[in-house]
Design a protein around this motif. Structure first.
Motif, PDB file in Angstrom:
ATOM      1  N   ALA A  97      -2.801  -5.944  -6.152  1.00  0.00           N
ATOM      2  CA  ALA A  97      -2.558  -6.678  -7.398  1.00  0.00           C
ATOM      3  C   ALA A  97      -3.702  -7.643  -7.687  1.00  0.00           C
ATOM      4  O   ALA A  97      -4.130  -7.793  -8.847  1.00  0.00           O
ATOM      5  N   TRP A 100      -6.906  -5.665  -8.691  1.00  0.00           N
ATOM      6  CA  TRP A 100      -6.906  -5.195 -10.083  1.00  0.00           C
ATOM      7  C   TRP A 100      -7.487  -6.241 -11.030  1.00  0.00           C
ATOM      8  O   TRP A 100      -8.006  -5.912 -12.097  1.00  0.00           O
ATOM      9  N   GLY A 129      -4.160   2.872 -10.419  1.00  0.00           N
ATOM     10  CA  GLY A 129      -3.169   1.957 -10.965  1.00  0.00           C
ATOM     11  C   GLY A 129      -1.875   1.915 -10.189  1.00  0.00           C
ATOM     12  O   GLY A 129      -1.720   2.578  -9.143  1.00  0.00           O
ATOM     13  N   PRO A 130      -0.895   1.153 -10.690  1.00  0.00           N
ATOM     14  CA  PRO A 130       0.387   0.987  -9.994  1.00  0.00           C
ATOM     15  C   PRO A 130       1.205   2.263  -9.897  1.00  0.00           C
ATOM     16  O   PRO A 130       2.165   2.323  -9.137  1.00  0.00           O
ATOM     17  N   ASP A 131       0.842   3.298 -10.664  1.00  0.00           N
ATOM     18  CA  ASP A 131       1.529   4.572 -10.535  1.00  0.00           C
ATOM     19  C   ASP A 131       1.081   5.339  -9.292  1.00  0.00           C
ATOM     20  O   ASP A 131       1.721   6.322  -8.893  1.00  0.00           O
ATOM     21  N   ASP A 134       0.851   0.957  -4.349  1.00  0.00           N
ATOM     22  CA  ASP A 134       1.691  -0.240  -4.412  1.00  0.00           C
ATOM     23  C   ASP A 134       0.861  -1.483  -4.657  1.00  0.00           C
ATOM     24  O   ASP A 134      -0.264  -1.612  -4.146  1.00  0.00           O
ATOM     25  N   SER A 135       1.408  -2.438  -5.387  1.00  0.00           N
ATOM     26  CA  SER A 135       0.681  -3.665  -5.712  1.00  0.00           C
ATOM     27  C   SER A 135       0.425  -4.538  -4.493  1.00  0.00           C
ATOM     28  O   SER A 135      -0.505  -5.344  -4.489  1.00  0.00           O
ATOM     29  N   ASP A 136       1.248  -4.382  -3.441  1.00  0.00           N
ATOM     30  CA  ASP A 136       1.046  -5.195  -2.237  1.00  0.00           C
ATOM     31  C   ASP A 136       0.207  -4.488  -1.174  1.00  0.00           C
ATOM     32  O   ASP A 136       0.075  -4.967  -0.049  1.00  0.00           O
ATOM     33  N   THR A 137      -0.399  -3.363  -1.517  1.00  0.00           N
ATOM     34  CA  THR A 137      -1.280  -2.661  -0.589  1.00  0.00           C
ATOM     35  C   THR A 137      -2.454  -3.558  -0.210  1.00  0.00           C
ATOM     36  O   THR A 137      -3.099  -4.137  -1.086  1.00  0.00           O
ATOM     37  N   ILE A 272       4.628   4.745  -2.616  1.00  0.00           N
ATOM     38  CA  ILE A 272       5.560   4.599  -3.730  1.00  0.00           C
ATOM     39  C   ILE A 272       6.220   5.900  -4.110  1.00  0.00           C
ATOM     40  O   ILE A 272       7.252   5.919  -4.760  1.00  0.00           O
TER      41      ILE A 272
END
Length: 276
Positions: A97, A100, A129-131, A134-137, A272
């Motif tokens: 996150a 990005w 992207g988030p698809d 994961d944002s916490d990767t 994810i």
């Protein structure tokens, strides 16, 4: 009378140069080898003796527990703990996150898997992207630098056992470290690094080092590139017997892992798109 069953080195379905040379080395030791045919350990699958594993991170996460194998890997933030003179660039840990949001060029990589390509990104908008991630990767972000020559070193119990050159100016260029004109310099630098930080790494590990154009002085100097799990690293032209030593220690029976190494056990990474 108890008969000791031979150990088995398990591979993923995809063979590569390293799995091929490890197969030969394992046979020379009287070990068995097994290439799984899918991303699951088949029901009723038995190997007899203790299992070891050589595979990529995603496959290892899928099968290691069923094989009773513990995976040793360097801490995600290991590079960030090293002094500047050892890495010769600024390195920090962040989440995907946060990555990005970057708006300046940086070399970005996942610490211990292949969740996205490791390379220089113009900014965070070029990342998956988030698809996809994961944002916490966890993400390692470092200053873009130029390595002129890159080497892989295998270490066991804090000592370098073998190694190989694998790149020149970013292009694949494989040569054994033994007999290389830079062998004394690379071995001396690697030994210095391990003497200072061997306790922060698993007892079996791969450390990549290289010659870097130091931005502060313009001179070429040795620096640590990264550390990697031995069970997921290509051997290039390193001695297969010594590579096998590292792989067997780094990915072997859970009940044989020393107390010292248990802090370096890998936790399977959930994606994810994994099933809940």
């Amino acid at each position: 009378m108890t008969v000791e069953l031979p150990r088995t080195l398990v591979f993923s379905p995809r063979a590569n140069d390293t799995s091929q040379v490890l197969t030969v080395a394992a046979y020379r030791r009287g070990m068995l080898t097994e290439h799984l045919t899918g991303w699951r350990v088949p029901e009723g699958f038995t190997i007899g003796g203790p299992a070891h594993l050589y595979a990529g991170p995603l496959f290892a996460d899928a099968v290691a527990a069923d094989l009773g194998v513990g995976l040793l890997e360097p801490p995600d933030d290991w590079l960030t703990r090293l002094p500047y003179d050892t890495v010769r660039r600024n390195i920090r840990m962040m989440t995907m996150a946060e990555a990005w949001q970057l708006r300046t060029p940086a070399f970005l990589k996942p610490p211990n898997d292949k969740s996205f390509p490791a390379r220089i990104y113009r900014d965070g908008s070029q990342l998956p992207g988030p698809d996809a991630v994961d944002s916490d990767t966890p993400v390692l972000a470092s200053d873009p630098v130029q390595f002129t020559t890159e080497f892989r070193l295998y270490a066991l119990d804090g000592e370098i056992t073998t190694g190989a050159q694998y790149a020149i100016d970013g292009d694949l260029d494989i040569e054994p470290l033994a007999g290389h004109e830079l062998e004394p310099q690379i071995l001396a630098f690697g030994a210095d690094v391990l003497s200072e930080c061997a306790d922060t790494l698993p007892s079996a590990v791969v450390v990549d080092v290289g010659l870097i154009v130091d931005p502060a002085h313009g001179a070429v100097a040795p620096a640590v590139i990264e550390a990697n799990a031995a069970w997921a690293s290509g051997h290039y032209a390193a001695d297969p017997e010594r590579v096998l030593d590292a792989v067997l220690r780094a990915a072997g029976p859970m009940d044989e892992i020393s107390t010292r190494d248990r802090i370096f056990l890998r936790s399977p990474v959930r994606r994810i798109d994994d099933e809940p």
